[in-house]
Design a protein around this motif. Structure first.
Motif, mmCIF file in Angstrom:
data_model
loop_
_atom_site.group_PDB
_atom_site.id
_atom_site.type_symbol
_atom_site.label_atom_id
_atom_site.label_comp_id
_atom_site.label_asym_id
_atom_site.label_seq_id
_atom_site.Cartn_x
_atom_site.Cartn_y
_atom_site.Cartn_z
ATOM 1 N N LYS B 60 0.837 -1.205 0.000
ATOM 2 C CA LYS B 60 0.000 0.000 0.000
ATOM 3 C C LYS B 60 0.876 1.261 0.000
ATOM 4 O O LYS B 60 0.567 2.228 -0.682
ATOM 5 N N GLU B 61 1.955 1.220 0.762
ATOM 6 C CA GLU B 61 2.864 2.369 0.788
ATOM 7 C C GLU B 61 3.450 2.665 -0.586
ATOM 8 O O GLU B 61 3.797 3.799 -0.885
ATOM 9 N N LEU B 131 -2.810 5.056 -16.009
ATOM 10 C CA LEU B 131 -1.633 4.217 -15.715
ATOM 11 C C LEU B 131 -0.707 4.887 -14.709
ATOM 12 O O LEU B 131 -0.674 6.100 -14.646
ATOM 13 N N PRO B 132 0.082 4.142 -13.955
ATOM 14 C CA PRO B 132 0.053 2.675 -13.894
ATOM 15 C C PRO B 132 -1.170 2.177 -13.127
ATOM 16 O O PRO B 132 -1.700 2.881 -12.293
ATOM 17 N N LEU B 133 -1.600 0.971 -13.450
ATOM 18 C CA LEU B 133 -2.618 0.280 -12.653
ATOM 19 C C LEU B 133 -1.875 -0.716 -11.771
ATOM 20 O O LEU B 133 -1.200 -1.613 -12.277
ATOM 21 N N LEU B 134 -1.993 -0.519 -10.464
ATOM 22 C CA LEU B 134 -1.186 -1.318 -9.520
ATOM 23 C C LEU B 134 -2.110 -2.087 -8.578
ATOM 24 O O LEU B 134 -2.435 -1.610 -7.500
ATOM 25 N N TYR B 135 -2.540 -3.264 -9.020
ATOM 26 C CA TYR B 135 -3.515 -4.033 -8.242
ATOM 27 C C TYR B 135 -2.882 -5.276 -7.622
ATOM 28 O O TYR B 135 -1.957 -5.872 -8.166
ATOM 29 N N ASN B 136 -3.439 -5.647 -6.493
ATOM 30 C CA ASN B 136 -2.973 -6.840 -5.776
ATOM 31 C C ASN B 136 -4.185 -7.544 -5.189
ATOM 32 O O ASN B 136 -5.189 -6.908 -4.883
ATOM 33 N N GLN B 137 -4.093 -8.864 -5.051
ATOM 34 C CA GLN B 137 -5.161 -9.521 -4.296
ATOM 35 C C GLN B 137 -4.598 -10.622 -3.406
ATOM 36 O O GLN B 137 -3.614 -11.264 -3.727
ATOM 37 N N TRP B 138 -5.259 -10.791 -2.262
ATOM 38 C CA TRP B 138 -4.959 -11.869 -1.317
ATOM 39 C C TRP B 138 -6.048 -12.913 -1.498
ATOM 40 O O TRP B 138 -7.232 -12.607 -1.349
ATOM 41 N N CYS B 139 -5.667 -14.135 -1.814
ATOM 42 C CA CYS B 139 -6.691 -15.154 -2.049
ATOM 43 C C CYS B 139 -6.062 -16.539 -1.978
ATOM 44 O O CYS B 139 -4.900 -16.686 -1.640
ATOM 45 N N ILE B 179 9.421 -4.962 -6.632
ATOM 46 C CA ILE B 179 8.653 -5.894 -5.798
ATOM 47 C C ILE B 179 9.580 -6.996 -5.277
ATOM 48 O O ILE B 179 9.487 -7.405 -4.122
ATOM 49 N N LEU B 180 10.503 -7.455 -6.132
ATOM 50 C CA LEU B 180 11.458 -8.468 -5.679
ATOM 51 C C LEU B 180 12.264 -7.937 -4.486
ATOM 52 O O LEU B 180 12.532 -8.673 -3.532
ATOM 53 N N ASP B 181 12.600 -6.657 -4.537
ATOM 54 C CA ASP B 181 13.305 -6.032 -3.411
ATOM 55 C C ASP B 181 12.437 -6.011 -2.150
ATOM 56 O O ASP B 181 12.946 -6.193 -1.043
ATOM 57 N N ILE B 182 11.150 -5.742 -2.326
ATOM 58 C CA ILE B 182 10.244 -5.738 -1.164
ATOM 59 C C ILE B 182 10.199 -7.138 -0.537
ATOM 60 O O ILE B 182 10.272 -7.293 0.676
ATOM 61 N N TYR B 183 10.120 -8.158 -1.384
ATOM 62 C CA TYR B 183 10.136 -9.547 -0.875
ATOM 63 C C TYR B 183 11.430 -9.809 -0.113
ATOM 64 O O TYR B 183 11.446 -10.427 0.951
#
Lengths: 477, 477
Positions: B60-61, B131-139, B179-183
């Motif tokens: 989210k940040e 743009l950009p469209l930055l979507y995520n889902q938890w499922c 994102i790889l850095d965030i992981y």
């Protein structure tokens, strides 16, 4: 040329169409290519996240633990509890192929998880010391529905389902009632929705339950919406799955079970309860954005800068605030846009406000404008959010009260129901035939028998025989 | 008679058996009646909730929004992107019956949601301003697996999947790497796990992706575990779904896509990386319980009372603390129990401690005992949690470093892999034939080509031809 906001159907012209217009134009959801399976867009999902956060905290505070059970149930296991199967079998989605092979034991996509929890409990429960078991899960479930409406009835929906085991009937019933209170408090404090609470009739109770308790809202179209249910199962379900434990006296007992759930249907309740012809109206504490900052005459020097300072100040104070600096849309377009999205407070700041050291706050719920000093901005906004919440809750409560009618004759009941007036509060003898007659002839149902049983008469509104039960009757979603 | 703790297999006797023993005895999971679909028990699910909370905040940040897409994809839609289908079709679960009727267009239970996101994006994307469209889902997702292991490989698992669209290739690649850095940061700061990061070979990349980046841990058994992947898709996928937008110059463009995910496999990584023969060892910041308070000689006057005061003090300070006052288990049994569950600090308090104004802290990671004064209890515990985290990360890093071998000959490579020594760092010419030979003859694979390309040689470790790419090679889960 100014970009125009799209308009929506007016509520009095077509409430159902207005509802789906709001769902889409406020960007809460979209349809997918499979009927009844909707897409929860960021704005709609954020509302659900706020509901989840509130409820998850309350459930943890009361000793409940989260788990996650499988998405699928083998058909052979699913068939173990007869009453339950009867209720759900007609609306299940069944997987028959896995990894290109036909499955020997077909898999039901969970419509609810009583079966999974009971099967699991049979393996982990051994002593009274393990009780109570207070489990909850957040997941999606699938019920194959013929008629679907966004958030209100879908083939897939998101929910929480609690499943608990207790030593005594008393404790289990207390749990079911306590959870209903948590739902009720959430509705009051977060959603600004007053509920009617009570016990379901045998016909309307959950498949396999001994007793179902429900909380129901009353929408401006005069229809009730079941917003949450809690169930006392007794010991039948655990027995069917061989769930037992060694009690304090060393003997073997069957525990008493409850289950309970609320779902994304609450988003539907919010839309219908508070919305108006300009779109969504969100109560402040569940709103993803509580304040939208809109710079006025933003091309003028210093306006954007000041607007950003205001934005930062509110954000720092923990208020959910957003700012719209886009330069391809007029201020008027933005006003309509955030009205459609139901943002509780619009904060306008322009050259004149800056000069005077003020900002203008506009309340979404009634359009009232308030000019406040920059000096006490955070306090003013926090106080106004509270005021808005209270006003919205009062409006909804007033509506509920003024649309609940004590009814003494069947003719009155039919008239009220035909005109979608709201709740009829009437006596019922308890005979399923009388209940059936109401449904057949008015398409209304007994929503619940309130806990607070203050008789309004002494004879059944349908058959005229002696009656002791007060009921809330209404058409429902 | 004292109740005995159940024992588990020793790691050196059978690492795989030790692993499943820990999964079950630490009460992280249980099996359901459908193979490959596990039950996440409260303790295991709480770990996942901590991972979720950390990662959700970071996402989210960085501007990502959560959504929820349907559980099912019609088969006709699923078949639109050829490469993708080829990768997933053999492991799909397919629903063919809905509400007692045979479905005309069968429904795939989502194995991943690229298709759903792209279909949706085609309807909401119109301008470069979107743009950009930055979507995520938890499922949860379903992939029908033949061989399953708790958390590591399941027919159903929980995850987050991000799906984003960008104007340029550069921006999309930057997203995938960011994102790889965030992981990676999450693994270091939350899980105390060091990753090797890099680019997958063409053979190992995600179905339909142009490039896949991965982060991989190295377990004490010498095997690598892929813990997270991010993918740059280019424009093929969006093209297949007619996703386009009007660019800054008014012309129509196809956006560049990424997707990325981490899953409950991270729980498996935690277990294997840090566990020992007494059970789970959890790094403090992801541990559901950071401190367990155990009263010693609790029947003595004042002990329980003091233990509760200590418990309350730590709880008030925001430390995740629990207390075990149960009187049917010995202190020794409790020690073993919370060791099995991997609680980072055991706090012992007995009559002598109370007399001296001390408590005893025992570190789970190395068994060290520390006596600290009651006066600075919160500071001491917070500081010790930090120390434990750092020690655990250092131990894992030292292991990774000491088990990464620069390899210059094929014979060496085969020996290392046969003995499960860890990572071979070796040169590869890029020929898929050489890659295949490694896999066929050692069952190890090229895990990734690190971003930091420091050649260890100038010829391919397999064929001896000129080679420019350094690879990490290992057996993997």
């Amino acid at each position: 040329m100014e970009i125009k906001n799209e308009s929506i159907t007016r509520r009095e012209d077509d409430f159902a169409k207005w509802y789906t217009d709001v769902c889409r134009k406020a960007e809460l959801m979209d349809y997918s290519s499979v009927k009844g399976f909707i897409i929860y867009r960021p704005y709609g999902y954020a509302i659900w996240e706020n509901i989840k956060e509130y409820l998850d905290k309350k459930l943890k505070e009361t000793g409940h633990q989260n788990v996650y059970m499988p998405l699928v149930i083998n058909e052979s296991l699913f068939n173990k509890e007869k009453e339950h199967v009867k209720g759900f079998a007609p609306e299940t989605l069944i997987a028959t192929i896995g990894g290109e092979d036909k499955l020997e034991d077909r898999l039901i996509i969970r419509p609810t998880s009583e079966v999974l929890f009971c099967e699991y409990y049979s393996r982990i429960l051994s002593s009274y010391r393990d009780l109570p078991l207070l489990y909850n899960q957040w997941c999606s479930v699938v019920r194959w529905e013929k008629t679907t409406r966004p958030f209100l009835r879908g083939s897939e929906f998101l929910w929480q389902e609690g499943h608990t085991l207790h030593e005594s009937e008393e404790e289990a019933r207390h749990e079911a009632l306590n959870i209903l209170d948590i739902y009720d408090t959430m509705a009051r404090d977060l959603l600004a929705i007053p509920f009617v609470k009570g016990i379901k009739s045998d016909k309307e109770k959950f498949a396999g339950a001994k007793e179902t308790y429900s909380c129901e809202s009353l929408n401006p179209d005069g229809k009730a919406l079941q917003c949450g249910t809690t169930h006392y199962f007794g010991t039948d379900f655990p027995k069917a799955f061989n769930v037992s434990y060694q009690g304090r006296d060393g003997k073997v007992y069957t525990p008493h079970e409850t289950s309970w759930g609320t779902s994304t249907r609450l988003i539907g309740a919010l839309i219908m309860m508070h919305g108006d012809d300009n779109g969504l109206v969100l109560p402040p504490y569940v709103a993803p954005t509580q304040v939208i900052v809109i710079p006025i005459a933003q091309q003028k020097e210093g306006v954007i800068k000041e607007a950003r300072l205001v934005y930062e100040e509110l954000k720092k104070a923990g208020i959910r605030v957003d700012i719209d600096e886009s330069d391809d849309k007029s201020a008027g377009w933005k006003f309509s846009e955030y009205e459609m999205k139901g943002v509780p407070i619009r904060l306008e700041i322009g050259p004149r406000d800056i000069e005077k050291g003020n900002v203008t706050l506009v309340k979404r719920n009634d359009g009232e404008k308030v000019t406040v000093s920059r000096e006490n901005l955070v306090e003013s906004v926090e106080s106004l959010l509270k005021t808005i919440h209270n006003e919205m809750y009062k409006k909804a409560s007033d509506f509920l009260n003024s649309h609940t009618y004590e009814v003494h004759s069947y003719r009155e009941l039919v008239e009220l129901m035909n005109e979608n007036k709201g709740y009829a509060k009437a006596m019922w003898c308890g005979d399923p035939e009388c209940e059936k007659k109401i449904k057949d002839e008015t398409s209304a149902t007994i929503r619940c028998m309130p806990f607070n049983q203050l008789p309004v008469d002494d004879k059944c509104v349908v058959c005229g025989k002696k009656a002791e039960k007060v009921c809330y009757i209404a058409k429902a979603y």
